[in-house]
Design a protein around this motif. Sequence first.
Motif, PDB file in Angstrom:
ATOM      1  N   SER A   1       7.322  83.137  10.443  1.00  0.00           N
ATOM      2  CA  SER A   1       7.161  82.887  11.880  1.00  0.00           C
ATOM      3  C   SER A   1       7.202  84.179  12.686  1.00  0.00           C
ATOM      4  CB  SER A   1       8.257  81.935  12.371  1.00  0.00           C
ATOM      5  OG  SER A   1       8.101  80.656  11.792  1.00  0.00           O
ATOM      6  N   ASP A   2       6.947  85.314  12.003  1.00  0.00           N
ATOM      7  CA  ASP A   2       6.871  86.628  12.660  1.00  0.00           C
ATOM      8  C   ASP A   2       8.198  87.092  13.247  1.00  0.00           C
ATOM      9  OD1 ASP A   2       4.181  87.170  12.092  1.00  0.00           O
ATOM     10  OD2 ASP A   2       3.506  85.986  13.797  1.00  0.00           O
ATOM     11  N   VAL A   3       9.306  86.724  12.610  1.00  0.00           N
ATOM     12  CA  VAL A   3      10.631  87.148  13.062  1.00  0.00           C
ATOM     13  C   VAL A   3      11.412  87.673  11.861  1.00  0.00           C
ATOM     14  CG1 VAL A   3      12.806  86.418  14.141  1.00  0.00           C
ATOM     15  CG2 VAL A   3      10.644  85.441  14.927  1.00  0.00           C
ATOM     16  N   LYS A   4      12.198  88.720  12.092  1.00  0.00           N
ATOM     17  CA  LYS A   4      13.018  89.295  11.027  1.00  0.00           C
ATOM     18  C   LYS A   4      14.482  89.286  11.435  1.00  0.00           C
ATOM     19  CE  LYS A   4      13.636  93.518   8.257  1.00  0.00           C
ATOM     20  NZ  LYS A   4      13.491  92.831   6.947  1.00  0.00           N
ATOM     21  N   ILE A   5      15.364  88.881  10.516  1.00  0.00           N
ATOM     22  CA  ILE A   5      16.807  88.971  10.748  1.00  0.00           C
ATOM     23  C   ILE A   5      17.239  90.400  10.450  1.00  0.00           C
ATOM     24  CG2 ILE A   5      19.088  88.132  10.084  1.00  0.00           C
ATOM     25  CD1 ILE A   5      17.674  85.576   9.006  1.00  0.00           C
ATOM     26  N   ILE A   6      17.788  91.078  11.452  1.00  0.00           N
ATOM     27  CA  ILE A   6      18.280  92.437  11.247  1.00  0.00           C
ATOM     28  C   ILE A   6      19.742  92.414  10.797  1.00  0.00           C
ATOM     29  CG2 ILE A   6      18.594  94.710  12.310  1.00  0.00           C
ATOM     30  CD1 ILE A   6      15.693  93.842  12.084  1.00  0.00           C
ATOM     31  N   GLY A   7      20.519  91.481  11.323  1.00  0.00           N
ATOM     32  CA  GLY A   7      21.914  91.400  10.918  1.00  0.00           C
ATOM     33  C   GLY A   7      22.585  90.141  11.436  1.00  0.00           C
ATOM     34  N   THR A   8      23.669  89.759  10.780  1.00  0.00           N
ATOM     35  CA  THR A   8      24.457  88.577  11.158  1.00  0.00           C
ATOM     36  C   THR A   8      25.865  89.021  11.530  1.00  0.00           C
ATOM     37  OG1 THR A   8      23.212  87.163   9.645  1.00  0.00           O
ATOM     38  CG2 THR A   8      25.376  86.374  10.346  1.00  0.00           C
ATOM     39  N   PHE A   9      26.391  88.466  12.620  1.00  0.00           N
ATOM     40  CA  PHE A   9      27.760  88.799  12.993  1.00  0.00           C
ATOM     41  C   PHE A   9      28.556  87.528  13.258  1.00  0.00           C
ATOM     42  CE2 PHE A   9      25.208  88.936  16.856  1.00  0.00           C
ATOM     43  CZ  PHE A   9      25.975  88.293  17.817  1.00  0.00           C
ATOM     44  N   TYR A  10      29.866  87.679  13.239  1.00  0.00           N
ATOM     45  CA  TYR A  10      30.787  86.552  13.460  1.00  0.00           C
ATOM     46  C   TYR A  10      30.944  86.339  14.952  1.00  0.00           C
ATOM     47  CZ  TYR A  10      35.233  84.043  13.798  1.00  0.00           C
ATOM     48  OH  TYR A  10      36.216  83.144  14.119  1.00  0.00           O
ATOM     49  N   TYR A  11      30.276  85.314  15.468  1.00  0.00           N
ATOM     50  CA  TYR A  11      30.332  85.036  16.905  1.00  0.00           C
ATOM     51  C   TYR A  11      31.690  84.468  17.308  1.00  0.00           C
ATOM     52  CZ  TYR A  11      28.814  83.224  21.458  1.00  0.00           C
ATOM     53  OH  TYR A  11      28.693  82.961  22.790  1.00  0.00           O
ATOM     54  N   GLY A  12      32.301  83.773  16.373  1.00  0.00           N
ATOM     55  CA  GLY A  12      33.620  83.199  16.654  1.00  0.00           C
ATOM     56  C   GLY A  12      33.730  81.798  16.093  1.00  0.00           C
ATOM     57  N   THR A  13      34.937  81.267  16.109  1.00  0.00           N
ATOM     58  CA  THR A  13      35.159  79.883  15.700  1.00  0.00           C
ATOM     59  C   THR A  13      35.121  79.018  16.949  1.00  0.00           C
ATOM     60  OG1 THR A  13      36.470  80.533  13.785  1.00  0.00           O
ATOM     61  CG2 THR A  13      36.739  78.280  14.584  1.00  0.00           C
ATOM     62  N   ARG A  14      34.220  78.061  16.961  1.00  0.00           N
ATOM     63  CA  ARG A  14      34.010  77.252  18.163  1.00  0.00           C
ATOM     64  C   ARG A  14      35.127  76.230  18.322  1.00  0.00           C
ATOM     65  NH1 ARG A  14      28.358  78.423  19.604  1.00  0.00           N
ATOM     66  NH2 ARG A  14      28.426  76.864  21.282  1.00  0.00           N
ATOM     67  N   GLN A  15      35.628  76.161  19.539  1.00  0.00           N
ATOM     68  CA  GLN A  15      36.684  75.215  19.897  1.00  0.00           C
ATOM     69  C   GLN A  15      36.181  74.330  21.035  1.00  0.00           C
ATOM     70  OE1 GLN A  15      39.055  75.396  17.854  1.00  0.00           O
ATOM     71  NE2 GLN A  15      39.349  77.543  17.262  1.00  0.00           N
ATOM     72  N   LEU A  16      36.674  73.117  21.064  1.00  0.00           N
ATOM     73  CA  LEU A  16      36.346  72.203  22.153  1.00  0.00           C
ATOM     74  C   LEU A  16      37.251  72.504  23.342  1.00  0.00           C
ATOM     75  CD1 LEU A  16      34.867  69.612  23.146  1.00  0.00           C
ATOM     76  CD2 LEU A  16      36.740  68.301  22.106  1.00  0.00           C
TER      77      LEU A  16
END
Length: 327
Positions: free
Chosen positions: A146-161
């Motif tokens: 789809s013409d997109v490349k993943i450059i890197g993944t990071f830990y956004y956080g643990t989602r809480q309600l």
Amino acid sequence: MYKNGGSLMRKLMVVLLVVLGSVSMIYSQAQQENAKKELRWGSVHTPEQPVTSIIMKGAIEEINAKATGIHISAFPNSTLGNSSELVEGVKEGIVDIITEGPAQFQAWVPKAAQVEAPYLWKDVDHMQRALNGKYKEVLNKLFEASDVKIIGTFYYGTRQLTTNKPVYTLKDLSGMKIRVPAAALYVKMVESWGAAATPMALGELYLALQQGVVDGQENPLPTFNAQKFYEVIKYVIKTNHIICPNMVFMNLKAWNAMSKHDQEVVQEAVDKAIAKFNTQNLQEEKTLSETLKQYNVKIIEPDNTIKEATVPYIKPYIEDWDYIQTL
């Protein structure tokens, strides 16, 4: 007279050549700067959020100092559009780089939504190991189609309600309106709680909470804090429902157009920024529960009924659930 005049002329010629050489060098440098391709990096995050200050701006500063063929400008705070618009933009090459959640790409890469599934990851290390390793390779093949490349993944956080009333058990969520990102798995998750999912852009959420358009939302605590949601909503429910990755995406054509040197510069800068962000974000999460109490926020540890309702409801939609558990 003649000798002195000749000496003066020679000196003037030397000075003139030095000046012309300096002007030529400055002009050449200006031409090189102007020849650099200008790239745009967009995000929905505010300038104050570490996702902006550490990952976006930190990486950009290093890239612009070292790259020879590109120059990147930062556009945080939804300047180039909301999440859906940024995803469309990077796919079409209107935006060159974005910082976003992978689930936003589910229309083109259905498997991308899987990595934000509730209760999928055993812990942060499991998520990072998979999404910077074998499963990143799986996803990148799909994204590149789809013409997109993943450059890197990071830990956004643990989602809480976080809600406008106390929630101790699944029954307390019945009928509540919960804001979620515009991603199908988030909607299904809230459905499993017996609540009403309300997809909404992050930039619209503060006002929606303030006016009672929604009764709650779910995000990592650093986002809750940075967006100052504690001003309008007072209950943090420690559901720990998603160990959430975010990614740096780049338009594939823009990536391929760069020299190998500039590709290495971009990758190294993003990797360094992500490592710094992950360390700070994990530390901030450890202390935020206590910090938020100064704003009269109440922290609630719910029972296990929310997780028990979520996993069997969500798991059938996650094609690679069992495989991901082995990574």
